[in-house]
Motif scaffolding. Structure first.
Motif, PDB file in Angstrom:
ATOM      1  N   SER A   1       0.929  15.487  -2.106  1.00 53.17           N
ATOM      2  CA  SER A   1       1.665  14.324  -2.592  1.00 53.17           C
ATOM      3  C   SER A   1       2.192  14.548  -4.006  1.00 53.17           C
ATOM      4  O   SER A   1       1.421  14.779  -4.938  1.00 53.17           O
TER       5      SER A   1
ATOM      6  N   SER B   1       0.830  -1.204   0.000  1.00 57.84           N
ATOM      7  CA  SER B   1       0.000   0.000   0.000  1.00 57.84           C
ATOM      8  C   SER B   1       0.865   1.254   0.000  1.00 57.84           C
ATOM      9  O   SER B   1       0.602   2.207  -0.726  1.00 57.84           O
TER      10      SER B   1
ATOM     11  N   VAL C   1       0.872  11.931  -6.737  1.00 63.20           N
ATOM     12  CA  VAL C   1      -0.464  12.044  -7.334  1.00 63.20           C
ATOM     13  C   VAL C   1      -0.400  12.968  -8.537  1.00 63.20           C
ATOM     14  O   VAL C   1      -0.101  14.156  -8.411  1.00 63.20           O
TER      15      VAL C   1
ATOM     16  N   ILE D   1      -3.514  14.568  -0.209  1.00 64.28           N
ATOM     17  CA  ILE D   1      -3.398  14.272  -1.645  1.00 64.28           C
ATOM     18  C   ILE D   1      -2.805  15.475  -2.375  1.00 64.28           C
ATOM     19  O   ILE D   1      -1.969  15.331  -3.269  1.00 64.28           O
TER      20      ILE D   1
ATOM     21  N   VAL E   1      -5.046   4.454  -7.832  1.00 64.45           N
ATOM     22  CA  VAL E   1      -4.965   4.007  -6.437  1.00 64.45           C
ATOM     23  C   VAL E   1      -6.082   4.671  -5.638  1.00 64.45           C
ATOM     24  O   VAL E   1      -6.253   5.895  -5.686  1.00 64.45           O
TER      25      VAL E   1
ATOM     26  N   TRP F   1      -7.806   6.200  -2.538  1.00 62.37           N
ATOM     27  CA  TRP F   1      -7.515   6.832  -1.254  1.00 62.37           C
ATOM     28  C   TRP F   1      -8.820   6.888  -0.460  1.00 62.37           C
ATOM     29  O   TRP F   1      -9.856   7.263  -1.002  1.00 62.37           O
TER      30      TRP F   1
ATOM     31  N   ALA G   1      -5.113   9.344  -8.246  1.00 64.61           N
ATOM     32  CA  ALA G   1      -5.824   9.075  -6.995  1.00 64.61           C
ATOM     33  C   ALA G   1      -7.322   8.989  -7.253  1.00 64.61           C
ATOM     34  O   ALA G   1      -7.898   9.879  -7.871  1.00 64.61           O
TER      35      ALA G   1
ATOM     36  N   LYS H   1       1.321   4.194  -3.219  1.00 65.87           N
ATOM     37  CA  LYS H   1       1.062   5.624  -3.060  1.00 65.87           C
ATOM     38  C   LYS H   1       2.327   6.465  -3.207  1.00 65.87           C
ATOM     39  O   LYS H   1       2.237   7.690  -3.271  1.00 65.87           O
TER      40      LYS H   1
END
Length: 328
Positions: A78, A44, A81, A75, A265, A267, A54, A48
């Motif tokens: 990040s 996991s 992303v 997010i 992915v 979230w 995302a 990420k």
């Protein structure tokens, strides 16, 4: 006597063997559990950390959730992303809950390319959240619209009369604690509530006109509470394309320059296993296996009363009609 000694020796040998296999079995199970948890946590975390799109699920009744807002902020920070898909399947919920998520997504859209995809249903506060993106995708048969605000309250005055119960109140002013459930709603109280609903409704319509580039009169026409299927919503410019997640990804790639074939992915705002201390991960998974999830956070616990039945204040939610029994 010799037979008794032999039997005793055999029993001791058997006991040693049983003890060995019990310990070995425990060690194997513990190792498998720890290895599985470590693998899940590592996978996991790794997913990420790599470049990805995302996916943010907005499902069920919409309420103001601090963890969701914190996740959206995370997010935005990040670097991994590269784009965001807000995947909506909700009839709406509290107006303030929708407002909070809408505002957070608008801020996120300033940092990341963002698109919304409505699945089975995206109405009321669900549609409000969809408008946070510059591009909205819906299925042909997605139920959407129901733009408006609702304030509901019950009155059991007749029931109280039937059982012989009366309610009294001393107020600082006539509009304090209005409406109540035990007396008729006064014209003044109803006017107060109508003003509140109208104010919230006008705010909703202004967002609709601005975000969907509609003339004010057209926005107000569409905001009469009607529900539409996705194809009709496309004709009315409430959505931009018919399709599913693949259509949302296509828009990110062609219009926003997001690299092709990036993994998607999911979230979520729920406490994820990789965020727990190592010992807590083991305790949590063992507890779940035994049906005694002691370390499960309170906000994830199942309750006797659904949170969806405890909405306070103004709501923006589509309520599917219930067929009534035919009566002569």
């Amino acid at each position: 006597m010799a037979m008794d000694v032999d039997a005793m020796i055999d029993r001791r040998r058997l006991r040693r063997k049983l003890t060995f296999w019990r310990v070995a079995t425990f060690i194997v199970i513990a190792a498998a559990l720890i290895g599985g948890i470590a693998y899940i946590a590592g996978a996991s975390n790794l997913s990420k950390r790599k470049a990805h799109i995302a996916r943010i699920p907005i499902e069920g009744m919409i309420l103001e959730n601090r963890k969701t807002l914190e996740m959206l902020e995370k997010i935005g920070k990040s670097d991994a992303v590269k784009g965001v898909i807000v995947s909506i399947n909700s009839p709406g919920g509290s107006t303030t809950g929708g407002e909070a998520i809408y505002g957070a997504l608008r801020k996120l859209s300033e940092k990341k390319p963002l698109v919304t995809e409505m699945r089975t249903i995206g109405t009321s506060a669900g549609y409000l959240i969809a408008m946070s993106a510059d591009h909205i995708v819906a299925r042909y048969n997605t139920i959407t619209g129901s733009i408006g605000v609702l304030f509901q309250f019950g009155n059991i005055e007749r029931l109280l009369d039937t059982v012989g119960v009366s309610m009294e109140a001393v107020k600082s002013a006539p509009l304090k604690a209005e409406p109540d459930f035990y007396s008729p709603t006064t014209p003044e109280a109803r006017a107060m509530l109508q003003a509140m609903v109208t104010d919230s409704y006008n705010w909703f319509v202004e967002i609709l006109a601005d975000r969907r580039n509609l003339a004010p009169n057209k926005a107000r026409e569409l905001a009469d509470g009607r529900v539409l299927l996705g194809n009709r919503a496309l004709q009315e410019k409430l959505v931009d394309a018919i399709g599913g997640e693949e259509k949302a990804v296509e828009w990110l790639e062609t219009e926003k320059g997001v690299a092709k074939d990036l993994p998607i992915v999911t979230w979520t705002s729920k406490e994820s296993i990789e965020e727990l201390p190592f010992a807590a991960r083991i305790s949590r998974e063992v507890g779940k296996g035994l049906g005694t999830a002691i370390v499960e956070p309170l906000n994830d616990a199942k309750g006797l009363i659904s949170r969806g039945l405890m909405l306070d204040g103004l709501v923006s939610v589509w309520q599917a009609p219930v067929a009534a029994d035919n009566k002569p």
